[in-house]
Design a protein around this motif. Structure first.
Motif, PDB file in Angstrom:
ATOM      1  N   ARG A 269       0.824  -1.221   0.000  1.00  0.00           N
ATOM      2  CA  ARG A 269       0.000   0.000   0.000  1.00  0.00           C
ATOM      3  C   ARG A 269       0.854   1.265   0.000  1.00  0.00           C
ATOM      4  O   ARG A 269       0.341   2.348  -0.277  1.00  0.00           O
ATOM      5  N   GLU A 270       2.150   1.089   0.275  1.00  0.00           N
ATOM      6  CA  GLU A 270       3.041   2.249   0.280  1.00  0.00           C
ATOM      7  C   GLU A 270       3.913   2.309  -0.963  1.00  0.00           C
ATOM      8  O   GLU A 270       4.182   3.398  -1.494  1.00  0.00           O
ATOM      9  N   THR A 271       4.372   1.124  -1.435  1.00  0.00           N
ATOM     10  CA  THR A 271       5.330   1.092  -2.549  1.00  0.00           C
ATOM     11  C   THR A 271       4.816   0.312  -3.759  1.00  0.00           C
ATOM     12  O   THR A 271       5.518   0.229  -4.770  1.00  0.00           O
ATOM     13  N   GLY A 272       3.636  -0.289  -3.656  1.00  0.00           N
ATOM     14  CA  GLY A 272       3.097  -1.048  -4.770  1.00  0.00           C
ATOM     15  C   GLY A 272       3.421  -2.530  -4.718  1.00  0.00           C
ATOM     16  O   GLY A 272       2.920  -3.303  -5.536  1.00  0.00           O
ATOM     17  N   GLU A 273       4.275  -2.951  -3.774  1.00  0.00           N
ATOM     18  CA  GLU A 273       4.623  -4.369  -3.694  1.00  0.00           C
ATOM     19  C   GLU A 273       5.067  -4.735  -2.286  1.00  0.00           C
ATOM     20  O   GLU A 273       5.777  -3.981  -1.627  1.00  0.00           O
ATOM     21  N   ASN A 274       4.633  -5.913  -1.854  1.00  0.00           N
ATOM     22  CA  ASN A 274       5.118  -6.463  -0.589  1.00  0.00           C
ATOM     23  C   ASN A 274       6.438  -7.193  -0.823  1.00  0.00           C
ATOM     24  O   ASN A 274       6.615  -7.871  -1.840  1.00  0.00           O
ATOM     25  N   TRP A 275       7.331  -7.072   0.156  1.00  0.00           N
ATOM     26  CA  TRP A 275       8.631  -7.758   0.062  1.00  0.00           C
ATOM     27  C   TRP A 275       9.147  -7.994   1.467  1.00  0.00           C
ATOM     28  O   TRP A 275       9.094  -7.101   2.321  1.00  0.00           O
ATOM     29  N   ASP A 276       9.603  -9.218   1.727  1.00  0.00           N
ATOM     30  CA  ASP A 276      10.194  -9.530   3.019  1.00  0.00           C
ATOM     31  C   ASP A 276      11.187 -10.674   2.833  1.00  0.00           C
ATOM     32  O   ASP A 276      11.515 -11.038   1.695  1.00  0.00           O
ATOM     33  N   LEU A 277      11.654 -11.243   3.928  1.00  0.00           N
ATOM     34  CA  LEU A 277      12.669 -12.290   3.838  1.00  0.00           C
ATOM     35  C   LEU A 277      12.162 -13.527   3.100  1.00  0.00           C
ATOM     36  O   LEU A 277      12.866 -14.093   2.258  1.00  0.00           O
ATOM     37  N   LYS A 278      10.955 -13.965   3.416  1.00  0.00           N
ATOM     38  CA  LYS A 278      10.429 -15.173   2.779  1.00  0.00           C
ATOM     39  C   LYS A 278      10.237 -14.966   1.281  1.00  0.00           C
ATOM     40  O   LYS A 278      10.566 -15.827   0.469  1.00  0.00           O
ATOM     41  N   ILE A 279       9.692 -13.804   0.920  1.00  0.00           N
ATOM     42  CA  ILE A 279       9.478 -13.519  -0.497  1.00  0.00           C
ATOM     43  C   ILE A 279      10.810 -13.422  -1.227  1.00  0.00           C
ATOM     44  O   ILE A 279      10.980 -13.962  -2.325  1.00  0.00           O
ATOM     45  N   ALA A 280      11.783 -12.745  -0.621  1.00  0.00           N
ATOM     46  CA  ALA A 280      13.091 -12.579  -1.256  1.00  0.00           C
ATOM     47  C   ALA A 280      13.753 -13.917  -1.511  1.00  0.00           C
ATOM     48  O   ALA A 280      14.289 -14.163  -2.604  1.00  0.00           O
ATOM     49  N   GLU A 281      13.725 -14.803  -0.522  1.00  0.00           N
ATOM     50  CA  GLU A 281      14.382 -16.094  -0.701  1.00  0.00           C
ATOM     51  C   GLU A 281      13.694 -16.901  -1.798  1.00  0.00           C
ATOM     52  O   GLU A 281      14.375 -17.568  -2.596  1.00  0.00           O
ATOM     53  N   ARG A 282      12.387 -16.813  -1.859  1.00  0.00           N
ATOM     54  CA  ARG A 282      11.660 -17.585  -2.866  1.00  0.00           C
ATOM     55  C   ARG A 282      11.870 -17.008  -4.273  1.00  0.00           C
ATOM     56  O   ARG A 282      12.216 -17.734  -5.214  1.00  0.00           O
ATOM     57  N   VAL A 283      11.690 -15.711  -4.425  1.00  0.00           N
ATOM     58  CA  VAL A 283      11.703 -15.094  -5.755  1.00  0.00           C
ATOM     59  C   VAL A 283      13.122 -14.991  -6.316  1.00  0.00           C
ATOM     60  O   VAL A 283      13.362 -15.345  -7.478  1.00  0.00           O
ATOM     61  N   ILE A 284      14.078 -14.509  -5.505  1.00  0.00           N
ATOM     62  CA  ILE A 284      15.450 -14.393  -5.999  1.00  0.00           C
ATOM     63  C   ILE A 284      16.042 -15.773  -6.254  1.00  0.00           C
ATOM     64  O   ILE A 284      16.687 -16.007  -7.283  1.00  0.00           O
ATOM     65  N   GLY A 285      15.808 -16.709  -5.315  1.00  0.00           N
ATOM     66  CA  GLY A 285      16.348 -18.051  -5.498  1.00  0.00           C
ATOM     67  C   GLY A 285      15.815 -18.723  -6.753  1.00  0.00           C
ATOM     68  O   GLY A 285      16.573 -19.331  -7.527  1.00  0.00           O
ATOM     69  N   ARG A 286      14.519 -18.578  -6.992  1.00  0.00           N
ATOM     70  CA  ARG A 286      13.909 -19.179  -8.170  1.00  0.00           C
ATOM     71  C   ARG A 286      14.436 -18.521  -9.450  1.00  0.00           C
ATOM     72  O   ARG A 286      14.726 -19.205 -10.442  1.00  0.00           O
ATOM     73  N   GLY A 287      14.592 -17.205  -9.417  1.00  0.00           N
ATOM     74  CA  GLY A 287      15.053 -16.493 -10.599  1.00  0.00           C
ATOM     75  C   GLY A 287      16.487 -16.819 -10.969  1.00  0.00           C
ATOM     76  O   GLY A 287      16.809 -17.046 -12.147  1.00  0.00           O
ATOM     77  N   ILE A 288      17.380 -16.865  -9.972  1.00  0.00           N
ATOM     78  CA  ILE A 288      18.782 -17.113 -10.278  1.00  0.00           C
ATOM     79  C   ILE A 288      18.993 -18.548 -10.741  1.00  0.00           C
ATOM     80  O   ILE A 288      19.802 -18.824 -11.629  1.00  0.00           O
ATOM     81  N   GLU A 289      18.247 -19.486 -10.180  1.00  0.00           N
ATOM     82  CA  GLU A 289      18.343 -20.870 -10.644  1.00  0.00           C
ATOM     83  C   GLU A 289      17.841 -21.011 -12.087  1.00  0.00           C
ATOM     84  O   GLU A 289      18.423 -21.758 -12.890  1.00  0.00           O
TER      85      GLU A 289
END
Length: 416
Positions: free
Chosen positions: A168-188
């Motif tokens: 609601r402030e920046t247009g996207e939620n992001w935290d530790l769990k999301i980062a590990e899932r999204v970055i890990g999936r993308g780099i693999e």
């Protein structure tokens, strides 16, 4: 050494001298000993019942005797109990003692503790437990078919692990769990779709973590940082992501070089993570962890010269002259030169082949924090790999865009 106990003969000698001379002073002179020594011997005589006193009351012992013109006053104290025995299942841990001037024990404390299990029994139990143990770790086998004339660069820049944003402030939620899932999936995904090369470089481009300690402020400017949790939690996720990336590179490439450059958000963390990886892969001959403390990275591969720096201390456009000066031999021996910069989170090319070096800055995979979003900064998000041929320079790259998967099924309104 403590004085040995007095014999009955010496004690009786003192008693007889006192009876004969009627005075402690004269008795001491007759025996040729100090008056205090005589007093000590008479005291021992009284304790042993050699002074002719009546028996002590049952359960009590003589403590001291005073006399006046033949009358005697006897002080009695509670008699000592039975001989001390260690409680069952206990061992003696230590002894403390109160002694007199002659070293005689006045009182003694014995410390015991419950017996522990037999060390030999423990050893045998552990051996039996691990008799058929097999480690869950399985060595990653190198790919069978690789092109040794290729090198794949895997930039891992500006991951800002532990960053937190609010949709609601920046247009996207992001935290530790999301980062590990999204970055890990993308780099693999990017590594899997890259050519199988003889060498891969997992290059940490700086700002691996969002904060460098629990104060959650940038070291240089002191700006407040939006973080998901404690610094230690971020370190744990960052290390898992780095291992995940290196393991993916091992599946796809014959050997892997690892370098972790520091940025302005992780000056200390980058060093810790580098040495963590050095220890983690200490028994993996296919991984080389470079723990050079410099802010610059250089690698020569045939006719290709690679360089990198985070970009918070040196502008990317100035890197060609730095490369030419500091790596003159490599510069002269190569035809294709590339410098990679990060820090600004968006893609740009600030120098071209005409200047001898293609300088390129890279996008970050993370969303903008509240400050950058509020300041109106614009940049895409992605991770990528770049593959170079030792004789022809860059030959391919794989780009994985970071889509808005983090906000799937996220409500946009407050509950009624």
């Amino acid at each position: 050494m403590p004085t040995p106990p007095l014999s009955d003969d010496l004690i009786l000698e003192a008693v007889y001298a006192l009876q004969e001379h009627g005075s402690k002073t004269l008795a001491a002179e007759a025996l040729g000993i100090p008056r205090q020594t005589l007093n000590n011997r008479l005291g021992r005589a009284a304790e042993r019942g050699l002074m002719g006193t009546k028996p002590a009351v049952e359960g009590f012992a003589i403590k001291s005797i005073s006399s006046r013109e033949g009358d005697a006053w006897i002080k009695q104290s509670k008699a000592h109990g039975e001989e001390f025995e260690l409680p069952a299942g206990h061992t003696l841990r230590g002894i403390s003692a109160l002694v007199d001037a002659e070293g005689r024990v006045i009182q003694e404390w014995r410390k015991t503790r419950a017996d522990g299990p037999d060390p030999l029994e423990i050893t045998e139990t552990i051996k039996a437990a691990f008799a058929n143990y097999q480690s869950e770790h399985v060595a990653i086998e190198p790919p069978e078919d690789v092109e040794t004339s290729l090198l794949t660069l895997i930039p891992c820049n500006d991951w800002h692990v532990n960053l937190m944003t609010w949709r609601r402030e920046t247009g996207e939620n992001w935290d530790l769990k999301i980062a590990e899932r999204v970055i890990g999936r993308g780099i693999e995904d990017a590594i899997l779709r890259s050519p199988a090369a003889g060498t891969a470089i997992v290059l940490g481009g700086g700002d691996l973590t969002h904060a460098d300690n629990n104060e959650n402020r940038t070291a240089r400017s002191g700006n407040a940082l939006d973080v998901d949790g404690r610094y230690q939690k971020g370190i744990e996720v960052a290390c898992r992501l780095k291992v995940r990336t290196i393991n993916a590179a091992l599946h796809r490439n014959r050997s892997v070089i690892v370098r972790v450059l520091p940025g302005n958000h992780d000056e200390h963390t980058a060093v810790a993570v580098a040495y963590f990886l050095l220890a983690w892969y200490r028994n993996e001959p296919r991984v080389t962890v470079d723990v050079d403390a410099s802010l610059f990275f250089y690698h020569r591969f045939g006719s290709v010269l690679l360089a990198a720096t985070h970009g918070h201390t040196v502008k990317l456009k100035d890197m060609p002259q730095i490369m030419a000066h500091r790596r003159a031999e490599d510069w002269g021996a190569t035809r294709f030169r590339y410098c990679h910069g990060f820090h600004i989170h968006h893609h740009s090319k600030t120098a071209s082949e005409g200047g001898g070096v293609i300088c390129e800055s890279h996008q970050a995979p993370i969303p903008q924090d509240a400050w950058h979003f509020g300041a109106g900064f614009l940049s895409g998000r992605s991770v990528q790999t770049i593959t170079y041929h030792r004789d022809f320079g860059e030959v391919s790259r794989v780009r994985v865009a970071m889509l808005d998967a983090a906000n799937d099924n996220e409500p946009t309104k407050l509950a009624a």
